[in-house]
Design an enzyme around this catalytic site. Structure first.
Site, PDB file in Angstrom:
ATOM      1  N   ARG A 164    -135.979  31.751  50.472  1.00 52.29           N
ATOM      2  CA  ARG A 164    -136.562  31.506  49.133  1.00 52.29           C
ATOM      3  C   ARG A 164    -136.830  30.008  48.932  1.00 52.29           C
ATOM      4  O   ARG A 164    -136.603  29.467  47.846  1.00 52.29           O
ATOM      5  CB  ARG A 164    -135.645  32.015  48.018  1.00 52.29           C
ATOM      6  CG  ARG A 164    -135.430  33.503  48.016  1.00 52.29           C
ATOM      7  CD  ARG A 164    -136.702  34.266  47.646  1.00 52.29           C
ATOM      8  NE  ARG A 164    -136.417  35.676  47.478  1.00 52.29           N
ATOM      9  CZ  ARG A 164    -136.338  36.557  48.493  1.00 52.29           C
ATOM     10  NH1 ARG A 164    -136.551  36.157  49.737  1.00 52.29           N
ATOM     11  NH2 ARG A 164    -136.084  37.823  48.251  1.00 52.29           N
ATOM     12  N   SER A 249    -134.967  38.856  41.140  1.00 49.81           N
ATOM     13  CA  SER A 249    -133.618  38.286  41.288  1.00 49.81           C
ATOM     14  C   SER A 249    -133.557  36.952  40.560  1.00 49.81           C
ATOM     15  O   SER A 249    -134.412  36.093  40.771  1.00 49.81           O
ATOM     16  CB  SER A 249    -133.291  38.045  42.763  1.00 49.81           C
ATOM     17  OG  SER A 249    -133.365  39.236  43.491  1.00 49.81           O
ATOM     18  N   GLU A 351    -132.978  31.284  41.155  1.00 47.60           N
ATOM     19  CA  GLU A 351    -134.131  31.422  42.052  1.00 47.60           C
ATOM     20  C   GLU A 351    -135.429  30.952  41.376  1.00 47.60           C
ATOM     21  O   GLU A 351    -136.222  30.263  41.992  1.00 47.60           O
ATOM     22  CB  GLU A 351    -134.242  32.889  42.501  1.00 47.60           C
ATOM     23  CG  GLU A 351    -135.064  33.059  43.749  1.00 47.60           C
ATOM     24  CD  GLU A 351    -135.436  34.506  44.028  1.00 47.60           C
ATOM     25  OE1 GLU A 351    -136.248  35.075  43.282  1.00 47.60           O
ATOM     26  OE2 GLU A 351    -134.917  35.056  45.005  1.00 47.60           O
TER      27      GLU A 351
END
Ligand code: EPU
Length: 355
Positions: A164, A249, A351
């Site tokens: 990520r 998420s 995130e």
């Protein structure tokens, strides 16, 4: 170039948070961007690149000039002996690209079906799901430097992909990256090229996919079956952003040393963890949050999704009110971070981009 003022951003962020852009410009191609950069007011101003708004938490009105990327187009660029090379405009929907490649007979993206957001945002986050990350299918991208107007091309190594993560999330230098510096806030991705390997091989290792194989008795799915499985799995545990505001998420899965993991296992034997090739251990953040009792809890209109504790949701969308504020989302996020830290000694890292 059409410059819009005081634009409501609720339709442009999947959390459906109410906020305004003081200035918003839609970028349909390089010419629009060049016009922005040449403008005496907009050119030097701070900028926020907005794709599908599926990975951003707006904590207030946005003062930076919002560049809403709407660059379209999907095409087969080349068929090579070992891969189909497909190119897509940064403003295309990622899921539409996955579906289009499948329909055209260029499979390889099916594990990443239904990920919200645009093609241009995919490399920023190095999106991934069910055992496949963007970097596994990435060929190159073109971007424009927002300071100089220069268009440049980056390969995978220059994008410095990580979990990520990419060069586009860092302001500081990243090893191997373009011009030895991070590109956060500095580049707008125009087009992305993907290499879809031939012959196609399914990626089946992930637990949820294994479960589908057992359920259906099918161990050799077609690309379409795998696509359908992934869509069903995601619909079963993740909220549809068209109905319930969310950004997928909310935290990254943290990585710990084997010693830290052993310490946690000693206290919580059920902790969900995966051993990585580099010797470290990844922990399931959803499990950590869940075991602190957060599922279904709320702060104002911001809540923890009942079926997946790693997903925060906006419970107010579709009600008479305006829904969760960015402040409520961040208060909830910080409370979750505190309780996970106090119990496991791990600080969860958000995130999405917090603006
Ligand atoms: N779990 C719980 N309780 C929860 C949530 C999860 O016990 O409330 C456990 C699950 O039972 C499972 C483990 O945690 O054993 C992992 O859960 P899951 O398979 O749902 O995956 P995840 O680690 O929560 C990651 C990605 C997702 C991606 C899925 C599938 C991150 C931060 N998230 O989620 O990506 O779709 O794996 O590959 O890496 C996203 O980035 O926005 C995203 C949705």
């Amino acid at each position: 170039m059409l410059v819009e003022k005081n634009v409501p951003l609720q339709p442009f962020n999947t959390f459906r948070i109410v906020a305004k852009a003081h200035t918003l410009v839609r970028i349909g191609g390089e010419a629009d961007l060049r016009a922005v950069l040449a403008d005496p007011v907009l050119g030097p101003a701070e900028k926020l690149v907005l794709g599908g708004g599926s990975n951003v938490v707006l904590t207030g009105d946005v003062k930076a000039v919002v560049l809403k990327v709407e660059i379209s187009g999907m095409r087969l660029l080349a068929e090579k002996p070992k891969a189909f090379i497909v190119e897509a405009g940064a403003g295309e929907s990622w899921h539409a690209l996955v579906a289009w490649t499948l329909a055209q007979g260029y499979p390889g993206l099916e594990n990443m079906a239904l990920i919200a957001g645009t093609v241009g945002a995919a490399p920023v986050q190095n999106i991934g799901a069910y055992g496949v990350e963007l970097q596994d299918r990435f060929e190159s991208l073109d971007a424009m430097d927002l300071h100089t107007g220069e268009v440049f091309t980056l390969n995978a190594a220059q994008c410095a992909f990580g979990y990520r993560d990419s060069v586009f999330k860092h302001g500081a230098p990243v090893q191997g990256a373009h011009q030895a510096m991070g590109l956060k806030g500095r580049a707008l991705i125009l087009r992305v090229r993907l290499a879809l390997p031939k012959p196609w091989k399914p990626v089946l290792g992930y637990a949820d996919i294994e479960r589908k194989m057992l359920e259906t008795g099918c161990r050799t799915p077609t690309p379409q079956q795998l696509f359908d499985w992934v869509c069903t799995i995601r619909r079963g545990k993740l909220p549809d952003p068209a109905v319930t505001g969310n950004v997928g998420s909310f935290f990254k899965n943290p990585t710990v040393t084997p010693e830290q993991c052993a310490d946690i296992i000693a206290r919580d034997p059920k902790v969900v963890h995966y051993h990585l090739d580099d010797g470290t251990v990844k922990l399931a953040a959803g499990w950590l949050i869940d075991s602190c009792g957060w599922k279904g809890k709320s702060v104002g209109q911001a809540g923890v999704y009942e079926k997946q504790a790693l997903v925060l949701v906006n419970r107010g969308v579709g009600t008479d009110g305006e829904g969760a504020t960015g402040g409520e989302v961040m208060t909830l996020a910080r409370a979750i971070q505190t309780s996970v830290y106090e119990r496991f000694g791990i600080l969860l890292e958000p995130e999405p981009l917090i603006v």
